[in-house]
Motif scaffolding. Structure first.
Motif, PDB file in Angstrom:
ATOM      1  N   ASP A   5      26.019  -3.764  91.026  1.00  0.00           N
ATOM      2  CA  ASP A   5      26.630  -4.120  92.294  1.00  0.00           C
ATOM      3  C   ASP A   5      28.021  -4.695  92.096  1.00  0.00           C
ATOM      4  OD1 ASP A   5      23.465  -5.309  93.555  1.00  0.00           O
ATOM      5  OD2 ASP A   5      24.384  -3.330  93.724  1.00  0.00           O
ATOM      6  N   ASN A   6      28.304  -5.253  90.908  1.00  0.00           N
ATOM      7  CA  ASN A   6      29.582  -5.896  90.650  1.00  0.00           C
ATOM      8  C   ASN A   6      30.225  -5.300  89.401  1.00  0.00           C
ATOM      9  OD1 ASN A   6      31.766  -7.544  90.405  1.00  0.00           O
ATOM     10  ND2 ASN A   6      30.607  -9.444  90.228  1.00  0.00           N
ATOM     11  N   PRO A   7      31.041  -4.253  89.574  1.00  0.00           N
ATOM     12  CA  PRO A   7      31.646  -3.590  88.420  1.00  0.00           C
ATOM     13  C   PRO A   7      32.666  -4.453  87.689  1.00  0.00           C
ATOM     14  CG  PRO A   7      32.387  -2.576  90.455  1.00  0.00           C
ATOM     15  CD  PRO A   7      31.344  -3.580  90.821  1.00  0.00           C
ATOM     16  N   SER A   8      33.134  -5.547  88.299  1.00  0.00           N
ATOM     17  CA  SER A   8      34.117  -6.400  87.634  1.00  0.00           C
ATOM     18  C   SER A   8      33.469  -7.495  86.787  1.00  0.00           C
ATOM     19  CB  SER A   8      35.069  -7.018  88.662  1.00  0.00           C
ATOM     20  OG  SER A   8      34.349  -7.841  89.550  1.00  0.00           O
ATOM     21  N   ALA A  29      24.802  -5.527  75.663  1.00  0.00           N
ATOM     22  CA  ALA A  29      25.302  -4.282  76.255  1.00  0.00           C
ATOM     23  C   ALA A  29      26.539  -3.795  75.512  1.00  0.00           C
ATOM     24  CB  ALA A  29      25.602  -4.483  77.737  1.00  0.00           C
ATOM     25  N   LEU A  30      27.398  -4.719  75.109  1.00  0.00           N
ATOM     26  CA  LEU A  30      28.592  -4.352  74.349  1.00  0.00           C
ATOM     27  C   LEU A  30      28.204  -3.731  73.012  1.00  0.00           C
ATOM     28  CD1 LEU A  30      31.655  -4.348  73.974  1.00  0.00           C
ATOM     29  CD2 LEU A  30      31.449  -6.671  73.054  1.00  0.00           C
ATOM     30  N   SER A  31      27.238  -4.327  72.345  1.00  0.00           N
ATOM     31  CA  SER A  31      26.779  -3.803  71.062  1.00  0.00           C
ATOM     32  C   SER A  31      26.218  -2.388  71.214  1.00  0.00           C
ATOM     33  CB  SER A  31      25.719  -4.735  70.482  1.00  0.00           C
ATOM     34  OG  SER A  31      25.228  -4.232  69.272  1.00  0.00           O
ATOM     35  N   LYS A  32      25.399  -2.177  72.235  1.00  0.00           N
ATOM     36  CA  LYS A  32      24.845  -0.843  72.489  1.00  0.00           C
ATOM     37  C   LYS A  32      25.948   0.159  72.818  1.00  0.00           C
ATOM     38  CE  LYS A  32      20.210  -1.968  74.111  1.00  0.00           C
ATOM     39  NZ  LYS A  32      19.272  -1.846  75.226  1.00  0.00           N
ATOM     40  N   LEU A  33      26.924  -0.278  73.610  1.00  0.00           N
ATOM     41  CA  LEU A  33      28.022   0.604  74.000  1.00  0.00           C
ATOM     42  C   LEU A  33      28.856   1.002  72.780  1.00  0.00           C
ATOM     43  CD1 LEU A  33      29.560   2.008  76.286  1.00  0.00           C
ATOM     44  CD2 LEU A  33      30.877  -0.101  76.566  1.00  0.00           C
ATOM     45  N   GLN A  37      34.126  -0.718  83.596  1.00  0.00           N
ATOM     46  CA  GLN A  37      34.778  -0.059  82.470  1.00  0.00           C
ATOM     47  C   GLN A  37      33.741   0.501  81.498  1.00  0.00           C
ATOM     48  OE1 GLN A  37      37.140  -3.467  81.347  1.00  0.00           O
ATOM     49  NE2 GLN A  37      39.028  -2.410  81.943  1.00  0.00           N
ATOM     50  N   ALA A  38      32.675  -0.248  81.286  1.00  0.00           N
ATOM     51  CA  ALA A  38      31.612   0.219  80.395  1.00  0.00           C
ATOM     52  C   ALA A  38      30.979   1.495  80.946  1.00  0.00           C
ATOM     53  CB  ALA A  38      30.564  -0.873  80.204  1.00  0.00           C
ATOM     54  N   GLN A  39      30.748   1.538  82.247  1.00  0.00           N
ATOM     55  CA  GLN A  39      30.179   2.740  82.861  1.00  0.00           C
ATOM     56  C   GLN A  39      31.146   3.914  82.731  1.00  0.00           C
ATOM     57  OE1 GLN A  39      26.993   3.172  84.110  1.00  0.00           O
ATOM     58  NE2 GLN A  39      27.647   5.296  84.028  1.00  0.00           N
ATOM     59  N   ALA A  40      32.438   3.660  82.904  1.00  0.00           N
ATOM     60  CA  ALA A  40      33.437   4.716  82.752  1.00  0.00           C
ATOM     61  C   ALA A  40      33.461   5.223  81.310  1.00  0.00           C
ATOM     62  CB  ALA A  40      34.814   4.191  83.157  1.00  0.00           C
ATOM     63  N   LEU A  41      33.327   4.317  80.361  1.00  0.00           N
ATOM     64  CA  LEU A  41      33.290   4.715  78.957  1.00  0.00           C
ATOM     65  C   LEU A  41      32.052   5.550  78.662  1.00  0.00           C
ATOM     66  CD1 LEU A  41      34.954   4.463  76.430  1.00  0.00           C
ATOM     67  CD2 LEU A  41      33.858   2.273  75.969  1.00  0.00           C
ATOM     68  N   GLU A  42      30.932   5.178  79.244  1.00  0.00           N
ATOM     69  CA  GLU A  42      29.702   5.979  79.104  1.00  0.00           C
ATOM     70  C   GLU A  42      29.931   7.396  79.626  1.00  0.00           C
ATOM     71  OE1 GLU A  42      26.650   5.518  77.859  1.00  0.00           O
ATOM     72  OE2 GLU A  42      26.513   3.362  77.553  1.00  0.00           O
ATOM     73  N   THR A  43      30.610   7.516  80.749  1.00  0.00           N
ATOM     74  CA  THR A  43      30.907   8.836  81.318  1.00  0.00           C
ATOM     75  C   THR A  43      31.745   9.662  80.353  1.00  0.00           C
ATOM     76  OG1 THR A  43      30.785   7.976  83.570  1.00  0.00           O
ATOM     77  CG2 THR A  43      31.996  10.032  83.271  1.00  0.00           C
ATOM     78  N   LEU A  44      32.762   9.038  79.759  1.00  0.00           N
ATOM     79  CA  LEU A  44      33.592   9.755  78.790  1.00  0.00           C
ATOM     80  C   LEU A  44      32.802  10.151  77.550  1.00  0.00           C
ATOM     81  CD1 LEU A  44      36.948   7.750  78.965  1.00  0.00           C
ATOM     82  CD2 LEU A  44      36.515  10.073  79.813  1.00  0.00           C
ATOM     83  N   MET A  45      31.849   9.325  77.162  1.00  0.00           N
ATOM     84  CA  MET A  45      31.063   9.614  75.955  1.00  0.00           C
ATOM     85  C   MET A  45      30.102  10.782  76.161  1.00  0.00           C
ATOM     86  SD  MET A  45      32.318   7.739  73.658  1.00  0.00           S
ATOM     87  CE  MET A  45      33.879   7.743  74.534  1.00  0.00           C
ATOM     88  N   GLU A  57      41.276   5.247  85.312  1.00  0.00           N
ATOM     89  CA  GLU A  57      41.925   4.003  84.891  1.00  0.00           C
ATOM     90  C   GLU A  57      41.632   3.696  83.427  1.00  0.00           C
ATOM     91  OE1 GLU A  57      40.968   0.761  87.523  1.00  0.00           O
ATOM     92  OE2 GLU A  57      41.440   1.992  89.282  1.00  0.00           O
ATOM     93  N   LEU A  58      40.381   3.855  83.018  1.00  0.00           N
ATOM     94  CA  LEU A  58      40.011   3.589  81.631  1.00  0.00           C
ATOM     95  C   LEU A  58      40.722   4.561  80.689  1.00  0.00           C
ATOM     96  CD1 LEU A  58      38.056   1.895  79.767  1.00  0.00           C
ATOM     97  CD2 LEU A  58      36.665   3.947  79.789  1.00  0.00           C
ATOM     98  N   LEU A  59      40.778   5.809  81.066  1.00  0.00           N
ATOM     99  CA  LEU A  59      41.438   6.814  80.250  1.00  0.00           C
ATOM    100  C   LEU A  59      42.922   6.466  80.070  1.00  0.00           C
ATOM    101  CD1 LEU A  59      41.167   9.451  78.711  1.00  0.00           C
ATOM    102  CD2 LEU A  59      41.493  10.660  80.863  1.00  0.00           C
ATOM    103  N   GLN A  60      43.575   6.040  81.139  1.00  0.00           N
ATOM    104  CA  GLN A  60      44.986   5.637  81.045  1.00  0.00           C
ATOM    105  C   GLN A  60      45.155   4.456  80.090  1.00  0.00           C
ATOM    106  OE1 GLN A  60      47.430   7.372  81.990  1.00  0.00           O
ATOM    107  NE2 GLN A  60      46.335   8.793  83.301  1.00  0.00           N
ATOM    108  N   LEU A  61      44.235   3.512  80.160  1.00  0.00           N
ATOM    109  CA  LEU A  61      44.271   2.353  79.275  1.00  0.00           C
ATOM    110  C   LEU A  61      44.086   2.782  77.821  1.00  0.00           C
ATOM    111  CD1 LEU A  61      44.481  -0.748  79.320  1.00  0.00           C
ATOM    112  CD2 LEU A  61      42.003  -0.803  79.619  1.00  0.00           C
TER     113      LEU A  61
END
Length: 100
Positions: free
Chosen positions: A5-8, A15-19, A49-57, A85-89
């Motif tokens: 519910d809160n992407p920020s 979760a970071l370790s798993k990612l 951002q983690a969800q966006a990274l999952e999408t890219l993976m 946004e994540l891709l640009q970063l």
């Protein structure tokens, strides 16, 4: 990574370790981009951002590299604003590393 519910909101250490494990790639070039990203942003990584990274993976190594090197742009059908946004970063981090 489950929807949130809160992407920020920051992600947990677990979760970071798993990612980070999920982000290991077969192409060294992809790993370099991803490692630079984590070096600069892991302390402030949000759930969105983690969800966006999952999408890219979910992409193949070659498709991911093409996106990271800006050889192509993400398709709107699967890439929302967070992914763009994540891709640009990630591109920015990679370019900064190359010029240092």
């Amino acid at each position: 990574m489950p929807a949130t519910d809160n992407p920020s909101e920051p992600i947990s250490e677990r979760a970071l370790s798993k990612l980070k494990w999920r982000c290991r790639r077969g192409l060294l070039e992809n790993d370099l981009f991803i490692a630079r990203f984590f070096t600069r942003h892991e302390a402030s990584l949000t759930r969105g951002q983690a969800q966006a990274l999952e999408t890219l993976m979910d992409l193949s190594d070659n498709d991911l590299l093409d996106l990271l090197l800006a050889r192509k742009e993400p398709e709107p059908g699967w890439a929302g604003a967070e992914v763009v946004e994540l891709l640009q970063l990630m591109r920015s981090d990679g370019a900064q590393s190359l010029s240092s």
